[in-house]
Scaffold this active site. Sequence first.
Site, PDB file in Angstrom:
ATOM      1  N   GLU A  47       0.560  -1.664  -0.029  1.00 58.52           N
ATOM      2  CA  GLU A  47      -0.074   0.174  -0.011  1.00 58.52           C
ATOM      3  C   GLU A  47       0.521   1.115   0.212  1.00 58.52           C
ATOM      4  O   GLU A  47       2.150   1.364   0.213  1.00 58.52           O
ATOM      5  CB  GLU A  47      -1.106  -0.035   1.510  1.00 58.52           C
ATOM      6  CG  GLU A  47      -0.375   0.523   2.521  1.00 58.52           C
ATOM      7  CD  GLU A  47      -0.656   0.592   3.316  1.00 58.52           C
ATOM      8  OE1 GLU A  47      -1.680   1.930   3.221  1.00 58.52           O
ATOM      9  OE2 GLU A  47      -1.399   0.704   5.159  1.00 58.52           O
ATOM     10  N   LYS A  69      -3.321  -1.674  15.474  1.00 55.27           N
ATOM     11  CA  LYS A  69      -2.527  -0.941  16.649  1.00 55.27           C
ATOM     12  C   LYS A  69      -3.980  -1.000  17.827  1.00 55.27           C
ATOM     13  O   LYS A  69      -5.162  -0.943  17.559  1.00 55.27           O
ATOM     14  CB  LYS A  69      -2.443   0.496  16.630  1.00 55.27           C
ATOM     15  CG  LYS A  69      -1.025   0.342  16.155  1.00 55.27           C
ATOM     16  CD  LYS A  69      -0.462   1.797  15.843  1.00 55.27           C
ATOM     17  CE  LYS A  69       0.227   1.255  15.166  1.00 55.27           C
ATOM     18  NZ  LYS A  69       1.018   1.335  13.676  1.00 55.27           N
TER      19      LYS A  69
HETATM   20  N1  PSU Z   1      -2.390   1.921  10.558  1.00 58.04           N
HETATM   21  C1  PSU Z   1      -1.440   1.832  11.030  1.00 58.04           C
HETATM   22  N2  PSU Z   1      -0.456   1.879  10.050  1.00 58.04           N
HETATM   23  C2  PSU Z   1      -1.197   2.509   8.986  1.00 58.04           C
HETATM   24  C3  PSU Z   1      -2.503   2.403   8.497  1.00 58.04           C
HETATM   25  C4  PSU Z   1      -3.555   2.301   9.798  1.00 58.04           C
HETATM   26  O1  PSU Z   1      -0.974   1.176  11.836  1.00 58.04           O
HETATM   27  O2  PSU Z   1      -0.548   3.231   7.995  1.00 58.04           O
HETATM   28  C5  PSU Z   1      -3.417   3.096   7.592  1.00 58.04           C
HETATM   29  C6  PSU Z   1      -3.578   1.886   6.833  1.00 58.04           C
HETATM   30  O3  PSU Z   1      -3.339   2.825   5.408  1.00 58.04           O
HETATM   31  C7  PSU Z   1      -4.998   2.293   6.543  1.00 58.04           C
HETATM   32  C8  PSU Z   1      -5.614   3.103   6.848  1.00 58.04           C
HETATM   33  O4  PSU Z   1      -5.287   1.751   5.542  1.00 58.04           O
HETATM   34  O5  PSU Z   1      -4.665   3.585   7.987  1.00 58.04           O
HETATM   35  C9  PSU Z   1      -7.195   3.271   7.060  1.00 58.04           C
HETATM   36  O6  PSU Z   1      -6.845   4.211   7.787  1.00 58.04           O
HETATM   37  P1  PSU Z   1      -8.742   4.450   8.757  1.00 58.04           P
HETATM   38  O7  PSU Z   1      -8.185   4.132   9.868  1.00 58.04           O
HETATM   39  O8  PSU Z   1      -8.894   5.876   8.469  1.00 58.04           O
HETATM   40  O9  PSU Z   1      -9.717   3.333   7.303  1.00 58.04           O
END
Ligand code: PSU
Length: 304
Positions: free
Chosen positions: A25, A160
């Site tokens: 990604e 996390k």
């Molecule tokens: N969690 C992590 N590192 C990240 C992300 C999430 O530990 O870089 C990033 C990823 O790209 C994930 C996104 O898909 O955040 C999720 O964002 P949201 O909660 O806004 O969907």
Amino acid sequence: MNKYLDIAPEVREALESNRPVVALESTIISHGMPYPKNVETALAVEQIIRDNGAVPATIAILGGRLKCGLSKDEIEYLGKKGAEIVKTSRRDVPVVLSQKIDGATTVATTMMIANMADVKIFATGGIGGVHRGAETTMDISADLEELANTPVMVVCAGAKAILDLGLTLEYLETKGVPVIGYGTEELPAFYTRKSGFAVDYRLDTPLAVAEAFDAQRKCGLHTGMLVANPIPEEFSMDADTINRAIDEAIAEAAEKNISGKETTPFLLAKVKEITDGESLEANIQLVYNNAKVAAQIACALCTL
Ligand code: PSU
Ligand code: MN
């Protein structure tokens, strides 16, 4: 073939000859780490995938094109622009395409584009999930719906503790997404190897994981699969230190009324700041480890 999709020649050749490919990604590059560490890490991750016998396909949207496989220059460009690039989850895709702009793809969008290109395995750090307090905010990442609907395997280091891990697992269960512990019975919590929550199944070899995924696809289930690979012991962080940093970050986000797509990047940056860079090193190492395991699973899948 999707008219918006560009598959890099090396990736296309690998797919056409049934050789292993691993998707990566780009939100982790633009929003997840500071420049130039983000670019160094992204390039090192690609190298690890090659060293383990697969072809890397970093995914992003550039000038309104869905890109499956980026050049070094394109990775450098994304890393340098950082958070100026639109964090692009599934709902952001139409306008990013129509406006012909750049988008850093989240887990959800990377899975979606990987699937369009027929790339089956994807390595990252952590996924989005059900946020703490979601019973009132309804903040649930689109990553979970993508796992429910898109038949791509995501190899991660768990999620996390900025999320409600228990509710995230419940959501995945409801949607029929298998959560596989790679060599572990416990869901890892990204920076630490343990969370207190059980995974659905423990599998111990790349072949065993590839066989489960192959069975899922061949019997016509169209769900994704989540493979949770714990951070190597030597890089894992002290649970109390990291949990305190997370609690502090969540309190500050609430105080500042942070919401929507800003929430996850805000919490990630805060945790990094509070732990004074220690979390960044752990983050890099766990991504390396996930890239290695994903490449090994991709190689095993090609033998089935
Ligand atoms: N969690 C992590 N590192 C990240 C992300 C999430 O530990 O870089 C990033 C990823 O790209 C994930 C996104 O898909 O955040 C999720 O964002 P949201 O909660 O806004 O969907
Ligand atoms: Mn959200």
